[in-house]
Design an enzyme around this catalytic site. Structure first.
Site, short mmCIF file in Angstrom:
data_model
loop_
_atom_site.label_atom_id
_atom_site.label_comp_id
_atom_site.label_asym_id
_atom_site.label_seq_id
_atom_site.Cartn_x
_atom_site.Cartn_y
_atom_site.Cartn_z
N HIS A 83 -18.70 -14.99 -0.81
CA HIS A 83 -18.87 -13.96 0.22
C HIS A 83 -18.98 -12.57 -0.42
CE1 HIS A 83 -18.39 -11.70 3.92
NE2 HIS A 83 -18.43 -12.83 4.59
N GLY A 165 -10.69 9.48 0.12
CA GLY A 165 -10.22 8.96 -1.15
C GLY A 165 -11.06 9.42 -2.33
N PRO A 171 -9.43 -1.16 -9.77
CA PRO A 171 -9.39 -2.63 -9.65
C PRO A 171 -9.32 -3.13 -8.21
CG PRO A 171 -7.88 -1.87 -11.35
CD PRO A 171 -8.36 -0.65 -10.64
N ALA A 172 -8.78 -2.30 -7.30
CA ALA A 172 -8.70 -2.71 -5.88
C ALA A 172 -10.01 -2.46 -5.15
CB ALA A 172 -7.56 -1.98 -5.18
#
Length: 516
Positions: A83, A165, A171-172
Site C-alpha cells: 500500500h 511542521g 524516519p516517521a
C-alpha cells in the site's frame, strides 16, 4: 440533544509486528471517552486501520497519542508494503457522526496538524475538506512518489511543502490529516494471481481514468491473489452494488471472476441497505421497514427526553435561589456567548469564495475565538468556586486568637481570588471585542450585525465582570492590591469603550446601519 460524536480512522504503516500495533492501540484507548470500533491489519499491505469514536476532544487527543506512539516505533526507512504510504501514521481522517459539522472536523484537523507539527516535528499535510490547496484535496496527489520521493523533494520543491511542521522528513515520515464524509474501503479479490488484470480493472473503475465517480482504485497482490483495492468516497452517488457489478463485468473480459470481497473497517448501514434494495429489486422499500431501526427509535426517544429533563441548563440555575451561579458567572457566560458569535462569523466567512483573500485571518480568528470561548466557559465554574471559597472562609472557626488570625487570612486570600477571577473575565471579554471588530471589518458582510452583537455582548460581559471586581475590592484590606486591580480595570473599561466606538463606525460605514 445527543452528545457530539466524531469518528477517526487513522492508517498506520505497520501490520507485521503485532506488538507495535498493540502499543499504538493502547496509546489510543488510554484516552478516556474513546471507543475502538474496529481494527484491520493487512500483512501484504503492511498497514493497520483503526476506527474509533468519541467526543471531539477525546478523539482529537487519542489521534495525537496514536501518532506520537507510531512515530516512536515505526521507521519508514525500514518499511515495505503493497500500500502507498508517506508516514508511520499515514493518514488521519475525521468524520462527523452526531451533532457535529464538517467545518468543526476541519478545525479539529487544523488543530491536530499544528500540534503534531510543533510538538512531534512531523510534517503535516491537510487533505479533503481541510485542504488548504486544491491539489491537496486528493490524497493521491500528496502521496505521489511515496515516502522515498517525499524525503528527496521536501525542502527542495516548494510544491511539497507541508501545511505544518518542519520542511524535512525524518524516519516517521509525514502525516496527512483531514476531514471527510464517510468512506468505504472495499476490496475485491479475483479468481487469478495475475496482478496485471487487477491493475487493468482498477484503471477502468477509478474515476481519474474515466471510470465510476467517487471511486479510487488500484490493483495489488494480496495473499497470492489479485485484488482490486478501492475507496468509495460517496456511496450515495456511486452505490457499492454498482461498483461490484462493474468489477464483475470487467473481470469477465479477462476470463476471471470475483472470488470474494472484503470490507476494511466499518461502513454505514445505508450502504448495505442500498445494496440489498438493488439486488432484491425492492422498488417500494422504505427505511422504516427495518425492524431494528424502528426498535432503536422507539427505545431511544424516551430515554433521551428523560435525560434532558434531568439536566437543568445554566439559565435555570441562574434563576434559582442559590447564590451561585451569580453575576460573575453570568458575565463569563455572556462573554462565552460573544466568543461563539465571533467564531460563527469567522466560519461563515471561510465558506465563501468571495472572502478568499482573508481566509488565513479568518482561520486565526476562529481559533482564537474558540480558545476564548473555552476559557470563558470554564470561568463560569471558576467564579462559582471563588465565591464558595469566600463563604467557606467565613465559616472557619474563630474561637481562639490563632483561629481568628487564620480565618482573617483565609477570608482575605479568598476575597482577592474572587476579585481576580472576574478581572480575568473582563480581560478576555475585551479580547473578544477586538476579535468581533475584526470580524465586522473583514468578515462576511451578511453577518456584520452578528459581529456587532458579539461586541455588545462582550462589552456587557466586561461591565458585569467589573461590578464583581469592585464589590470584592470593598472587603480587601491590601491597599496596594486594591489600587493595582482598580488600575487594571480602568484600562480594560477605557479600551472596551473605545472598541465599542470603533464597532459603531464599522457598522455604519461598512454595514450601512443607522445607529441614530
Amino acid at each position: 440533544m445527543p452528545s457530539p460524536l466524531v469518528e477517526c480512522i487513522p492508517n498506520f504503516s505497520e501490520a507485521r509486528r503485532p506488538e507495535v500495533v498493540e502499543s499504538i492501540l493502547a496509546a489510543i484507548t488510554d484516552v478516556q471517552g474513546v471507543h475502538v470500533l474496529d481494527r484491520h491489519s493487512d500483512l501484504d499491505h503492511n498497514r493497520t486501520v483503526l476506527t474509533f469514536v468519541g467526543s471531539p476532544a477525546a478523539v482529537e487527543e487519542a489521534a495525537y497519542q496514536g501518532i506520537a506512539r507510531a512515530a516512536q516505533l515505526i521507521d519508514l526507512n525500514q518499511h515495505t508494503g503493497a500500500h502507498p504510504r508517506i508516514g508511520a501514521t499515514d493518514v488521519v481522517p475525521f468524520v462527523p457522526i452526531t451533532d457535529f459539522t464538517m467545518q468543526e472536523c476541519v478545525e479539529m484537523a487544523r488543530r491536530l496538524g499544528k500540534r503534531v507539527g510543533d510538538e512531534l516535528s512531523i510534517p503535516v499535510y491537510l487533505y479533503e475538506d481541510a485542504a488548504t490547496k486544491p491539489e491537496h484535496q486528493n490524497l493521491e496527489n500528496i502521496r505521489h512518489g511515496q515516502y522515498e520521493a517525499l524525503k528527496e523533494e521536501m525542502g527542495v520543491n516548494p510544491a511539497r511543502d507541508p501545511d505544518f511542521g518542519p520542511h524535512k522528513v525524518g524516519p516517521a515520515g509525514a502525516t496527512v490529516i483531514g476531514a471527510r464524509a464517510p468512506l468505504i474501503a472495499f476490496n475485491v479479490y479475483l479468481t487469478t494471481n495475475e496482478v496485471s488484470i487487477a491493475q487493468k480493472i482498477a484503471k477502468a473503475v477509478r474515476h481519474s481514468n474515466g471510470g465510476l465517480r467517487y471511486v479510487k482504485a488500484m490493483g495489488v497482490m494480496v495473499e497470492g491473489r489479485a485484488q482490486v483495492s478501492m475507496n468509495l468516497t460517496n456511496y450515495h452517488q456511486t452505490p457499492v452494488a454498482r461498483v461490484v457489478e462493474f468489477v464483475r463485468r470487467e473481470a469477465a473480459r479477462y476470463g476471471v471472476g470475483i472470488h470474494h470481497s472484503e470490507l476494511v473497517g466499518l461502513l454505514p448501514q445505508d450502504a448495505l441497505t442500498n445494496a440489498a434494495i438493488w439486488y432484491l429489486q425492492l422498488d417500494d422499500f422504505q427505511p422504516d421497514q427495518i425492524l431494528e431501526s424502528r426498535l432503536y427509535e422507539l427505545l431511544r426517544s424516551p430515554t433521551q427526553a428523560a435525560a434532558a429533563a434531568q439536566q437543568p441548563d445554566f439559565i435555570d440555575q441562574l434563576a434559582s435561589s442559590t447564590p451561585t451561579p451569580g453575576g460573575g458567572a453570568a458575565a463569563a457566560h455572556t462573554g462565552a456567548a460573544a466568543a461563539a458569535l465571533v467564531a460563527m462569523v469567522g466560519r461563515g466567512t471561510l465558506t465563501k469564495k468571495k472572502y478568499e483573500a482573508v481566509k488565513d485571518q479568518m482561520w486565526a480568528l476562529v481559533e482564537q475565538a474558540e480558545s476564548l470561548r473555552t476559557e470563558l466557559a470554564q470561568a463560569v465554574d471558576e467564579d462559582c468556586a471563588a465565591f464558595d471559597a469566600v463563604m467557606a472562609a467565613f465559616k472557619l472557626p474563630k474561637d481562639t486568637p490563632e483561629q481568628q488570625t487564620a480565618r482573617a487570612q483565609a477570608v482575605q486570600a479568598a476575597t482577592l481570588l474572587a476579585a481576580q477571577v472576574p478581572l480575568k473575565v473582563a480581560g478576555k471579554a475585551l479580547d473578544v471585542q477586538k476579535l468581533a471588530l475584526q470580524a465586522a471589518a473583514d468578515g462576511n458582510l451578511n453577518a456584520i450585525t452578528d459581529a456587532g452583537s458579539a461586541s455588545a455582548l462582550a462589552h456587557a460581559a466586561l461591565t458585569c465582570a467589573a461590578y464583581n471586581v469592585r464589590t470584592n475590592l470593598l472587603s480587601l484590606e491590601d491597599e496596594k492590591a486594591v489600587v493595582d486591580l482598580k488600575n487594571q480595570l480602568r484600562i480594560l473599561e477605557t479600551s472596551s469603550t473605545e472598541q465599542e466606538g470603533l464597532m459603531h463606525k464599522v457598522l455604519v460605514e461598512r454595514g450601512g446601519i443607522s445607529l441614530g
